[in-house]
Write a protein that holds these residues in place. Structure first.
Motif, PDB file in Angstrom:
ATOM      1  N   PRO A 147       0.842  -1.203   0.000  1.00 18.90           N
ATOM      2  CA  PRO A 147       0.000   0.000   0.000  1.00 18.90           C
ATOM      3  C   PRO A 147       0.877   1.252   0.000  1.00 18.90           C
ATOM      4  CG  PRO A 147      -0.031  -1.055   2.158  1.00 18.90           C
ATOM      5  CD  PRO A 147       0.756  -1.944   1.248  1.00 18.90           C
ATOM      6  N   ASP A 148       0.272   2.358  -0.364  1.00 15.96           N
ATOM      7  CA  ASP A 148       0.952   3.645  -0.312  1.00 15.96           C
ATOM      8  C   ASP A 148       1.500   3.858   1.094  1.00 15.96           C
ATOM      9  OD1 ASP A 148       0.568   6.814   0.286  1.00 15.96           O
ATOM     10  OD2 ASP A 148       1.166   6.442  -1.796  1.00 15.96           O
ATOM     11  N   HIS A 149       2.652   4.485   1.193  1.00 13.98           N
ATOM     12  CA  HIS A 149       3.324   4.700   2.481  1.00 13.98           C
ATOM     13  C   HIS A 149       2.396   5.329   3.519  1.00 13.98           C
ATOM     14  CE1 HIS A 149       6.690   5.085   5.191  1.00 13.98           C
ATOM     15  NE2 HIS A 149       6.407   6.357   5.355  1.00 13.98           N
ATOM     16  N   ASP A 150       1.516   6.237   3.102  1.00 14.53           N
ATOM     17  CA  ASP A 150       0.605   6.908   4.033  1.00 14.53           C
ATOM     18  C   ASP A 150      -0.375   5.946   4.689  1.00 14.53           C
ATOM     19  OD1 ASP A 150       1.785   9.357   3.491  1.00 14.53           O
ATOM     20  OD2 ASP A 150       0.336   9.871   1.928  1.00 14.53           O
ATOM     21  N   PHE A 151      -0.601   4.769   4.080  1.00 13.04           N
ATOM     22  CA  PHE A 151      -1.586   3.824   4.582  1.00 13.04           C
ATOM     23  C   PHE A 151      -0.963   2.571   5.191  1.00 13.04           C
ATOM     24  CE2 PHE A 151      -3.643   6.267   1.224  1.00 13.04           C
ATOM     25  CZ  PHE A 151      -4.715   6.782   1.928  1.00 13.04           C
ATOM     26  N   MET A 152       0.362   2.517   5.276  1.00 10.62           N
ATOM     27  CA  MET A 152       1.038   1.317   5.784  1.00 10.62           C
ATOM     28  C   MET A 152       0.587   0.952   7.196  1.00 10.62           C
ATOM     29  SD  MET A 152       3.073  -0.153   3.575  1.00 10.62           S
ATOM     30  CE  MET A 152       4.309  -1.044   4.468  1.00 10.62           C
ATOM     31  N   ALA A 201      -2.193   1.294   8.589  1.00  9.27           N
ATOM     32  CA  ALA A 201      -3.555   0.769   8.622  1.00  9.27           C
ATOM     33  C   ALA A 201      -3.697  -0.539   7.838  1.00  9.27           C
ATOM     34  CB  ALA A 201      -4.520   1.810   8.042  1.00  9.27           C
ATOM     35  N   TRP A 202      -2.623  -0.993   7.229  1.00  6.00           N
ATOM     36  CA  TRP A 202      -2.670  -2.182   6.376  1.00  6.00           C
ATOM     37  C   TRP A 202      -2.982  -3.422   7.208  1.00  6.00           C
ATOM     38  CZ3 TRP A 202       2.098  -4.735   3.695  1.00  6.00           C
ATOM     39  CH2 TRP A 202       1.666  -5.645   2.732  1.00  6.00           C
ATOM     40  N   GLU A 203      -3.942  -4.188   6.729  1.00  6.08           N
ATOM     41  CA  GLU A 203      -4.289  -5.459   7.358  1.00  6.08           C
ATOM     42  C   GLU A 203      -4.207  -6.546   6.312  1.00  6.08           C
ATOM     43  OE1 GLU A 203      -8.109  -5.166   9.210  1.00  6.08           O
ATOM     44  OE2 GLU A 203      -7.472  -3.558  10.552  1.00  6.08           O
TER      45      GLU A 203
END
Length: 83
Positions: free
Chosen positions: A53-58, A60-62
């Protein structure tokens, strides 16, 4: 440099990303690196970095445990004994 990454989940559910160094890749396969560096007993998957995922969303990644299908981290002494 390889475009592949090793992912696994910590005990708290956070997804961790391992980036193998070019020097390590000259000597070991991705599977050997994962066996050594993923904590013992943790399932992992080898993915292309484009799948991250984009770095900004890492944070929150599940990922579902069922998707971590490429192997399981080994005890570090097991890895050393194979050499």
């Amino acid at each position: 440099m390889s475009n592949q990454r090793i992912i696994y989940k910590r005990e708290d559910g956070a997804v961790m990303v391992l980036v193998p160094s070019p020097n390590c890749l000259k000597k070991y396969s991705l599977e050997e690196i994962a066996d050594k560096d993923v904590p013992a007993g943790r399932s992992y998957k080898i993915i292309d970095k484009a799948e991250l995922p984009d770095h900004d969303f890492m944070a929150a990644w599940e990922i579902d445990d069922a998707e971590l299908t490429d192997g399981v981290g080994a005890d570090r002494t097991e890895f050393l004994e194979q050499r």
